[in-house]
Every structure is written in C-alpha cells, then in structure tokens.
Motif scaffolding. Structure first.
Motif, PDB file in Angstrom:
ATOM      1  N   UNK A 169      -3.569  -2.405  -1.784  1.00  0.00           N
ATOM      2  CA  UNK A 169      -3.939  -3.292  -2.886  1.00  0.00           C
ATOM      3  C   UNK A 169      -2.764  -4.183  -3.265  1.00  0.00           C
ATOM      4  N   UNK A 170      -1.569  -3.595  -3.333  1.00  0.00           N
ATOM      5  CA  UNK A 170      -0.373  -4.376  -3.653  1.00  0.00           C
ATOM      6  C   UNK A 170      -0.071  -5.389  -2.556  1.00  0.00           C
ATOM      7  N   UNK A 171      -0.297  -5.025  -1.302  1.00  0.00           N
ATOM      8  CA  UNK A 171      -0.057  -5.950  -0.199  1.00  0.00           C
ATOM      9  C   UNK A 171      -0.971  -7.164  -0.299  1.00  0.00           C
ATOM     10  N   UNK A 172      -2.250  -6.922  -0.624  1.00  0.00           N
ATOM     11  CA  UNK A 172      -3.166  -8.056  -0.780  1.00  0.00           C
ATOM     12  C   UNK A 172      -2.769  -8.922  -1.980  1.00  0.00           C
ATOM     13  N   UNK A 173      -2.360  -8.275  -3.055  1.00  0.00           N
ATOM     14  CA  UNK A 173      -1.954  -9.018  -4.249  1.00  0.00           C
ATOM     15  C   UNK A 173      -0.733  -9.885  -3.973  1.00  0.00           C
ATOM     16  N   UNK A 174       0.179  -9.389  -3.136  1.00  0.00           N
ATOM     17  CA  UNK A 174       1.414 -10.123  -2.850  1.00  0.00           C
ATOM     18  C   UNK A 174       1.227 -11.224  -1.811  1.00  0.00           C
ATOM     19  N   UNK A 175       0.399 -10.958  -0.788  1.00  0.00           N
ATOM     20  CA  UNK A 175       0.362 -11.860   0.358  1.00  0.00           C
ATOM     21  C   UNK A 175      -0.958 -12.597   0.538  1.00  0.00           C
ATOM     22  N   UNK A 200      -9.423  -4.559   3.761  1.00  0.00           N
ATOM     23  CA  UNK A 200     -10.819  -4.162   3.591  1.00  0.00           C
ATOM     24  C   UNK A 200     -11.250  -3.178   4.683  1.00  0.00           C
ATOM     25  N   UNK A 201     -10.701  -3.322   5.884  1.00  0.00           N
ATOM     26  CA  UNK A 201     -11.024  -2.373   6.955  1.00  0.00           C
ATOM     27  C   UNK A 201     -10.558  -0.971   6.583  1.00  0.00           C
ATOM     28  N   UNK A 202      -9.371  -0.861   5.985  1.00  0.00           N
ATOM     29  CA  UNK A 202      -8.873   0.448   5.582  1.00  0.00           C
ATOM     30  C   UNK A 202      -9.742   1.050   4.482  1.00  0.00           C
ATOM     31  N   UNK A 203     -10.079   0.245   3.489  1.00  0.00           N
ATOM     32  CA  UNK A 203     -10.906   0.741   2.393  1.00  0.00           C
ATOM     33  C   UNK A 203     -12.314   1.084   2.876  1.00  0.00           C
ATOM     34  N   UNK A 204     -12.827   0.307   3.832  1.00  0.00           N
ATOM     35  CA  UNK A 204     -14.149   0.608   4.383  1.00  0.00           C
ATOM     36  C   UNK A 204     -14.138   1.924   5.154  1.00  0.00           C
ATOM     37  N   UNK A 256     -14.924   1.016  -3.444  1.00  0.00           N
ATOM     38  CA  UNK A 256     -15.639   0.013  -2.628  1.00  0.00           C
ATOM     39  C   UNK A 256     -16.855  -0.466  -3.403  1.00  0.00           C
ATOM     40  N   UNK A 257     -17.065  -1.814  -3.487  1.00  0.00           N
ATOM     41  CA  UNK A 257     -16.228  -2.855  -2.890  1.00  0.00           C
ATOM     42  C   UNK A 257     -14.907  -3.012  -3.645  1.00  0.00           C
ATOM     43  N   UNK A 258     -13.874  -3.557  -2.978  1.00  0.00           N
ATOM     44  CA  UNK A 258     -12.588  -3.748  -3.649  1.00  0.00           C
ATOM     45  C   UNK A 258     -12.728  -4.751  -4.789  1.00  0.00           C
ATOM     46  N   UNK A 259     -11.857  -4.616  -5.784  1.00  0.00           N
ATOM     47  CA  UNK A 259     -12.051  -5.444  -6.968  1.00  0.00           C
ATOM     48  C   UNK A 259     -11.753  -6.920  -6.730  1.00  0.00           C
ATOM     49  N   UNK A 260     -11.092  -7.279  -5.585  1.00  0.00           N
ATOM     50  CA  UNK A 260     -10.883  -8.708  -5.352  1.00  0.00           C
ATOM     51  C   UNK A 260     -12.189  -9.389  -4.937  1.00  0.00           C
ATOM     52  N   UNK A 291     -14.593  -9.553  -6.759  1.00  0.00           N
ATOM     53  CA  UNK A 291     -15.069 -10.177  -7.999  1.00  0.00           C
ATOM     54  C   UNK A 291     -14.445 -11.549  -8.219  1.00  0.00           C
ATOM     55  N   UNK A 292     -13.573 -11.950  -7.289  1.00  0.00           N
ATOM     56  CA  UNK A 292     -12.969 -13.276  -7.398  1.00  0.00           C
ATOM     57  C   UNK A 292     -11.586 -13.289  -7.967  1.00  0.00           C
ATOM     58  N   UNK A 293     -11.042 -12.118  -8.248  1.00  0.00           N
ATOM     59  CA  UNK A 293      -9.702 -12.048  -8.800  1.00  0.00           C
ATOM     60  C   UNK A 293      -8.889 -11.058  -7.990  1.00  0.00           C
ATOM     61  N   UNK A 294      -7.621 -11.354  -7.808  1.00  0.00           N
ATOM     62  CA  UNK A 294      -6.748 -10.420  -7.109  1.00  0.00           C
ATOM     63  C   UNK A 294      -6.481  -9.218  -7.989  1.00  0.00           C
ATOM     64  N   UNK A 295      -6.329  -8.032  -7.381  1.00  0.00           N
ATOM     65  CA  UNK A 295      -6.044  -6.843  -8.164  1.00  0.00           C
ATOM     66  C   UNK A 295      -4.640  -6.884  -8.719  1.00  0.00           C
ATOM     67  N   UNK A 296      -4.471  -6.232  -9.856  1.00  0.00           N
ATOM     68  CA  UNK A 296      -3.150  -6.151 -10.464  1.00  0.00           C
ATOM     69  C   UNK A 296      -2.401  -4.966  -9.893  1.00  0.00           C
TER      70      UNK A 296
END
Length: 250
Positions: free
Chosen positions: A204-210, A219-223, A239-243, A245-250
C-alpha cells in the motif's frame, strides 16, 4: 576484468568515507551490471516458483529456491580489504539520516560509503538499493541491480534473503517496467513475511509513493491474498483496495 582497488590504511580516519565512496562507485559502474546478471538468473528461479504458488502452504519449493540463491565468489573482489566495522557504522548512520532526519540524500551518501567499505555485505547492498528508490527521481535500474546482488549474497540471519530486499526488488522492477518480476517478487514476500499485515502495508505504501506503475503488481498481490480467503486479516489487505475509490491510500 579489472579488480577492485585494495584500500591501504589511510593517514587519517576522516579520509575513509571518501575512499569508500570511490570504491562503491567503481563497483556499481564497472562490476555490478555483470554480477547482477548472474544473480538475476538465480533470482528468476525463485520468482518462477512464486508465480506457481497457489496457496501459502505450498511454498516449500519457493523457500528451497530462495535458500539456494547464492553467487559464487567473483574475481573482482579477490584480495579486497574489507572494513566491516566501518561499513556497519556508516550503515547505521545512513539509517539515522533517513528515518530520524528524513534526509534521503544524506542517507544515500552515507550508504554508498558503507557499501564501499564492505561490498560483500548483503545488508549494505540491500539498504543502498532501498535508498536509490527514495531519491527524487527514483533510480530504479541501479536499485534493481543492487537488490538482485544483495539477495544472492550470503546472509546468515536471513537464509532466504531479507524481506526488505525482495520488496525493494519488486518496487524497482515495477518502476523499470518489469511488471511480471515485480508481481512475483511481491509473492515471494508473502511466503517470507510472518504476517500478511506487514506486506499489505508495504505494498500500500509503495503504491502511495510511486503511483500507477505499482498498481498492477500491488493489486496482483492483494488479489492472491483474497483467493486465499485472508483479506480480512488486515485492513490493508482488503479487496477491493481502497485506491479503487479514486484516492490513494494513506
């Protein structure tokens, strides 16, 4: 192939860091591309096993491949005088610069010297890889090579490689356009991590940063966790990941 310069005792301790930095730059520029290719052939066996792992209880083959991931000694390091104590001191200073001072540039400079002091230390190489990803802009190609190299070095405390280095490899691979390798490296972290929460937080932090380059492997890992019926173990694994919803996770 030119060998690494051996370090003679300097006239003053203050000169050590600059000499270590020169050695690190020499390794990265002249030797790392070749050595990381050798390491990659070994790492790919682990990534292939991770891709086939349908359930976390079926990870024996993956762990066996990870524990067997060892590079043969390289001629480039023959006769090199290592400075393990200085390397650890500089490694600790780099960690303090990053985590306490929030200074990724200083952390990178110090970690370069730590790596130069002992280029055969897996932690020094892995942490250097991590700090290359924390620069602005990130430097994924050199980070990926260092992560591959770190994973192929002997680490007595982590016989299957550090989770941090597999995570760094996943992120660097995604940023370098190697989506399949990124996905499978994240799968490896699931087999190694004591809890799913830890790695769900990391992805989640990796997606938020990059951003979007991390979306597909994250998403493959979470799936995969969802397919195991374990998404409820952490809010970061849901699942589904909170991003979505259109917003990056904190």
């Amino acid at each position: 192939m030119p060998r690494l310069p051996a370090l003679d005792p300097p006239p003053a301790a203050a000169q050590l860091p600059e000499e270590f930095r020169a050695r690190a730059e020499h390794v990265i520029a002249d030797h790392l591309p070749r050595i990381s290719q050798r390491a990659e052939r070994l790492v790919l066996r682990v990534l292939h096993a991770a891709a086939q792992m349908e359930h976390r209880l079926q990870d024996t083959e993956l762990l066996d491949a990870a524990r067997a991931l060892r590079l043969a000694p390289d001629d480039a390091f023959a006769g090199v005088k290592l400075a393990a104590t200085d390397s650890q001191r500089l490694n600790d200073s780099a960690g303090a610069a990053f985590w306490n001072e929030r200074n990724p540039q200083l952390a990178l400079e110090l970690q370069l010297r730590a790596f130069g002091a002992n280029p055969l230390d897996a932690e020094a190489a892995g942490n250097l890889s991590f700090y290359y990803l924390k620069q602005r802009p990130a430097q994924p190609e050199v980070a990926r090579r260092l992560a591959l190299y770190a994973l192929a070095l002997q680490h007595p405390q982590f016989p299957a490689g550090r989770i941090e280095d597999w995570t760094t490899l996943a992120i660097a691979s995604a940023l370098a356009g190697r989506e399949r390798d990124a996905r499978n490296a994240f799968f490896v972290t699931l087999a190694l991590s004591p809890t799913l929460d830890r790695q769900c937080r990391a992805v989640t932090a990796a997606y938020a940063s990059h951003g979007e380059q991390l979306r597909a492997p994250a998403e493959a890992m979470l799936a995969r966790i969802r397919s195991w019926g374990r998404s409820q173990e952490s809010p970061f694994c849901r699942w589904p990941p909170n991003w979505w919803a259109g917003a990056r996770p904190l």
